[in-house]
Enzyme design. Structure first.
Site, PDB file in Angstrom:
ATOM      1  N   ARG A  77       0.818  -1.264   0.047  1.00  0.00           N
ATOM      2  CA  ARG A  77      -0.060  -0.098  -0.046  1.00  0.00           C
ATOM      3  C   ARG A  77       0.908   1.337   0.078  1.00  0.00           C
ATOM      4  O   ARG A  77       0.331   2.209   0.260  1.00  0.00           O
ATOM      5  CB  ARG A  77      -1.013  -0.017   1.268  1.00  0.00           C
ATOM      6  CG  ARG A  77      -2.081  -1.181   0.999  1.00  0.00           C
ATOM      7  CD  ARG A  77      -3.010  -1.147   2.096  1.00  0.00           C
ATOM      8  NE  ARG A  77      -4.085  -1.926   1.969  1.00  0.00           N
ATOM      9  CZ  ARG A  77      -4.084  -3.204   2.394  1.00  0.00           C
ATOM     10  NH1 ARG A  77      -3.021  -3.552   3.181  1.00  0.00           N
ATOM     11  NH2 ARG A  77      -5.224  -3.860   2.398  1.00  0.00           N
ATOM     12  N   LYS A  88       2.937  11.610 -10.761  1.00  0.00           N
ATOM     13  CA  LYS A  88       2.181  10.709 -11.824  1.00  0.00           C
ATOM     14  C   LYS A  88       3.009   9.419 -11.866  1.00  0.00           C
ATOM     15  O   LYS A  88       4.125   9.546 -12.209  1.00  0.00           O
ATOM     16  CB  LYS A  88       1.855  11.698 -13.017  1.00  0.00           C
ATOM     17  CG  LYS A  88       0.666  12.373 -13.020  1.00  0.00           C
ATOM     18  CD  LYS A  88       0.468  12.864 -14.386  1.00  0.00           C
ATOM     19  CE  LYS A  88      -0.785  13.846 -14.716  1.00  0.00           C
ATOM     20  NZ  LYS A  88      -0.967  14.279 -16.131  1.00  0.00           N
ATOM     21  N   GLU A  90       9.023  19.295 -24.060  1.00  0.00           N
ATOM     22  CA  GLU A  90       8.531  19.569 -22.937  1.00  0.00           C
ATOM     23  C   GLU A  90       8.668  20.900 -22.285  1.00  0.00           C
ATOM     24  O   GLU A  90       7.933  21.315 -21.874  1.00  0.00           O
ATOM     25  CB  GLU A  90       8.746  18.442 -22.147  1.00  0.00           C
ATOM     26  CG  GLU A  90       8.190  16.913 -22.312  1.00  0.00           C
ATOM     27  CD  GLU A  90       6.703  16.740 -22.130  1.00  0.00           C
ATOM     28  OE1 GLU A  90       6.141  17.764 -21.618  1.00  0.00           O
ATOM     29  OE2 GLU A  90       6.356  15.660 -22.236  1.00  0.00           O
ATOM     30  N   LYS A 147       6.189  23.680 -13.164  1.00  0.00           N
ATOM     31  CA  LYS A 147       5.498  22.330 -12.938  1.00  0.00           C
ATOM     32  C   LYS A 147       5.349  22.305 -11.413  1.00  0.00           C
ATOM     33  O   LYS A 147       4.381  22.074 -11.061  1.00  0.00           O
ATOM     34  CB  LYS A 147       6.609  21.452 -12.994  1.00  0.00           C
ATOM     35  CG  LYS A 147       5.929  19.786 -12.909  1.00  0.00           C
ATOM     36  CD  LYS A 147       4.981  19.461 -14.159  1.00  0.00           C
ATOM     37  CE  LYS A 147       4.342  18.159 -13.719  1.00  0.00           C
ATOM     38  NZ  LYS A 147       5.324  17.100 -14.076  1.00  0.00           N
ATOM     39  N   GLU A 163      -5.079  17.043 -10.798  1.00  0.00           N
ATOM     40  CA  GLU A 163      -5.240  17.454 -12.121  1.00  0.00           C
ATOM     41  C   GLU A 163      -6.755  17.382 -12.352  1.00  0.00           C
ATOM     42  O   GLU A 163      -7.562  17.005 -13.147  1.00  0.00           O
ATOM     43  CB  GLU A 163      -4.731  16.152 -13.293  1.00  0.00           C
ATOM     44  CG  GLU A 163      -4.841  16.828 -14.685  1.00  0.00           C
ATOM     45  CD  GLU A 163      -4.106  15.883 -15.400  1.00  0.00           C
ATOM     46  OE1 GLU A 163      -2.868  15.712 -15.844  1.00  0.00           O
ATOM     47  OE2 GLU A 163      -4.791  14.887 -15.973  1.00  0.00           O
ATOM     48  N   ARG A 182      -3.961  21.802 -13.794  1.00  0.00           N
ATOM     49  CA  ARG A 182      -2.940  21.037 -14.400  1.00  0.00           C
ATOM     50  C   ARG A 182      -3.340  20.451 -15.610  1.00  0.00           C
ATOM     51  O   ARG A 182      -2.060  19.886 -16.213  1.00  0.00           O
ATOM     52  CB  ARG A 182      -2.690  19.796 -13.057  1.00  0.00           C
ATOM     53  CG  ARG A 182      -1.392  18.814 -13.299  1.00  0.00           C
ATOM     54  CD  ARG A 182      -1.063  17.921 -12.071  1.00  0.00           C
ATOM     55  NE  ARG A 182       0.016  17.368 -12.855  1.00  0.00           N
ATOM     56  CZ  ARG A 182       0.722  16.366 -11.683  1.00  0.00           C
ATOM     57  NH1 ARG A 182       0.169  16.283 -10.543  1.00  0.00           N
ATOM     58  NH2 ARG A 182       1.613  15.547 -12.295  1.00  0.00           N
ATOM     59  N   ASN A 186      -0.791  19.064 -20.115  1.00  0.00           N
ATOM     60  CA  ASN A 186      -1.212  17.970 -21.214  1.00  0.00           C
ATOM     61  C   ASN A 186      -1.169  18.621 -22.601  1.00  0.00           C
ATOM     62  O   ASN A 186      -1.731  17.990 -23.480  1.00  0.00           O
ATOM     63  CB  ASN A 186      -2.538  17.357 -20.792  1.00  0.00           C
ATOM     64  CG  ASN A 186      -2.736  16.568 -19.660  1.00  0.00           C
ATOM     65  OD1 ASN A 186      -1.386  16.150 -19.242  1.00  0.00           O
ATOM     66  ND2 ASN A 186      -3.647  16.275 -18.990  1.00  0.00           N
ATOM     67  N   HIS A 200      -0.376  16.462 -25.618  1.00  0.00           N
ATOM     68  CA  HIS A 200      -0.516  15.099 -25.079  1.00  0.00           C
ATOM     69  C   HIS A 200      -1.725  14.391 -25.896  1.00  0.00           C
ATOM     70  O   HIS A 200      -1.248  13.129 -25.878  1.00  0.00           O
ATOM     71  CB  HIS A 200      -0.182  15.162 -23.776  1.00  0.00           C
ATOM     72  CG  HIS A 200       1.145  15.368 -23.405  1.00  0.00           C
ATOM     73  ND1 HIS A 200       1.670  16.593 -23.342  1.00  0.00           N
ATOM     74  CD2 HIS A 200       2.017  14.635 -22.598  1.00  0.00           C
ATOM     75  CE1 HIS A 200       2.806  16.524 -22.751  1.00  0.00           C
ATOM     76  NE2 HIS A 200       3.088  15.373 -22.254  1.00  0.00           N
ATOM     77  N   HIS A 234       0.127  11.329 -27.670  1.00  0.00           N
ATOM     78  CA  HIS A 234      -0.138   9.945 -27.099  1.00  0.00           C
ATOM     79  C   HIS A 234      -0.536   8.995 -28.326  1.00  0.00           C
ATOM     80  O   HIS A 234      -0.093   8.004 -28.493  1.00  0.00           O
ATOM     81  CB  HIS A 234      -1.058   9.719 -25.811  1.00  0.00           C
ATOM     82  CG  HIS A 234      -0.214  10.278 -24.748  1.00  0.00           C
ATOM     83  ND1 HIS A 234      -1.161  10.420 -23.452  1.00  0.00           N
ATOM     84  CD2 HIS A 234       1.001  10.505 -24.430  1.00  0.00           C
ATOM     85  CE1 HIS A 234      -0.106  11.016 -22.556  1.00  0.00           C
ATOM     86  NE2 HIS A 234       1.088  11.138 -23.316  1.00  0.00           N
ATOM     87  N   HIS A 281       8.595  10.342 -27.270  1.00  0.00           N
ATOM     88  CA  HIS A 281       7.415  11.048 -26.658  1.00  0.00           C
ATOM     89  C   HIS A 281       7.508  12.584 -26.878  1.00  0.00           C
ATOM     90  O   HIS A 281       6.540  13.131 -27.061  1.00  0.00           O
ATOM     91  CB  HIS A 281       7.429  10.563 -25.051  1.00  0.00           C
ATOM     92  CG  HIS A 281       6.390  11.469 -24.221  1.00  0.00           C
ATOM     93  ND1 HIS A 281       5.169  11.072 -24.310  1.00  0.00           N
ATOM     94  CD2 HIS A 281       6.531  12.563 -23.435  1.00  0.00           C
ATOM     95  CE1 HIS A 281       4.419  11.829 -23.455  1.00  0.00           C
ATOM     96  NE2 HIS A 281       5.479  12.831 -22.931  1.00  0.00           N
TER      97      HIS A 281
END
Length: 293
Positions: free
Chosen positions: A116, A138, A180, A216, A226, A230, A234, A237, A241, A251
């Site tokens: 956990r 993330k 980025e 960031k 998010e 936030r 993206n 993205h 993606h 990427h």
């Protein structure tokens, strides 16, 4: 230089310092057991340096996965959990990622779910991961070619960024990281964009990394999970993606193409020129429907 990400009890410090890789014990507790996760595209001595430091006051286990997005899968996730179980890892132990975004996502996800959640630390070795994915919590793996569809929000205990490791980074990977930076700048920091679009030299590198991380940090502190702000990070993205899933592009290269599809004509011209400074693709011949799907 230190940058604190202020998230109450989940707060942590990002260190940007040349040579920091050789002083990880100053930032990360290394007693007990440490799982070092890296990939075969990262120079072996980076992970070996961290493992050697951890072995001084505890036990270090190193796992190397294949480089590339394909390593973010259930099989590798299960393997990391099994390695920790077989070596008697408890909640007092830790996982350290030494590599790019793939390693950070995979190792972070394993750390966030084993028993956990055990301590996780990130030592990013690519520009892309240094300026973006290593910070913000993330973690994820890919399922059925859908990127990052299974994951968690799980903040690291610390992030150590050593710009010296970028000297071994392939030029194409460096350029992918700059995509980025341009994303961060285009959405949040005009001064950073003006600096980045001229081309980044060795003397500007730490400043670029620190300014991108400052963006960031600010966004994550205001929207950790998010729910609103936030989402701005993206930019590029969604289509990116899709392109990444259907091509052999990196990427950052895909994010650059995704950004060009999602901006005004005025922004398009400036952004296209900035991407071209880093020899990033600005056109693509691919299956449109497959990408959109």
């Amino acid at each position: 230089m230190d940058l604190k990400v202020d998230l109450a009890e989940r707060s942590y410090t990002v260190t940007v310092e040349r040579g920091a890789l050789h002083h990880v014990e100053d930032r990360i507790p290394l007693d007990g057991k440490t799982l070092v996760v890296t990939d075969d595209g990262v120079p072996e001595n980076y992970a070996a340096t961290v493992a050697r430091k951890a072995s001084v006051s505890g036990q270090a286990v190193t796992v190397t996965v294949a480089q590339g997005e394909q390593s973010k899968n259930f099989e590798n996730y299960e393997m990391l959990c099994r390695v920790m179980l077989e070596n008697g890892f408890t909640r007092k132990d830790r996982v350290i990622a030494v590599g790019g975004g793939v390693v950070g996502d995979l190792a972070g996800f394993a750390a966030s779910t084993y028993m956990r959640g055990i301590a996780f630390y990130n030592i990013p070795t690519t520009l892309l991961s240094q300026v973006d994915s290593s910070v913000g919590g993330k973690t994820a793996i890919d399922v059925c070619s859908v990127k990052n569809i299974v994951g968690t929000f799980y903040q690291p205990g610390a992030v150590i960024i050593d710009p010296e490791v970028l000297k071994t980074l392939a030029p194409r990977q460096f350029s992918a990281g700059m995509a980025e930076v341009l994303k961060m700048a285009a959405t949040c920091d005009g001064e950073l964009f003006a600096l980045a679009e001229k081309g980044v030299g060795e003397k500007d590198l730490e400043k670029i990394i620190f300014k991108a991380l400052s963006v960031k940090r600010r966004v994550v502190e205001n929207d950790e999970r998010e729910q609103g702000l936030r989402r701005v990070l993206n930019f590029g993205h969604t289509l990116g993606h899709g392109i990444e899933s259907c091509t052999g592009l990196l990427h950052g290269e895909c994010v650059g193409l995704g950004m060009l599809c999602m901006c005004s004509e005025k922004v398009y011209e400036r952004l296209k020129k900035a991407l071209e400074v880093y020899r990033l693709p600005t056109e693509l011949c691919a299956d449109r429907e497959k990408i959109l799907d």
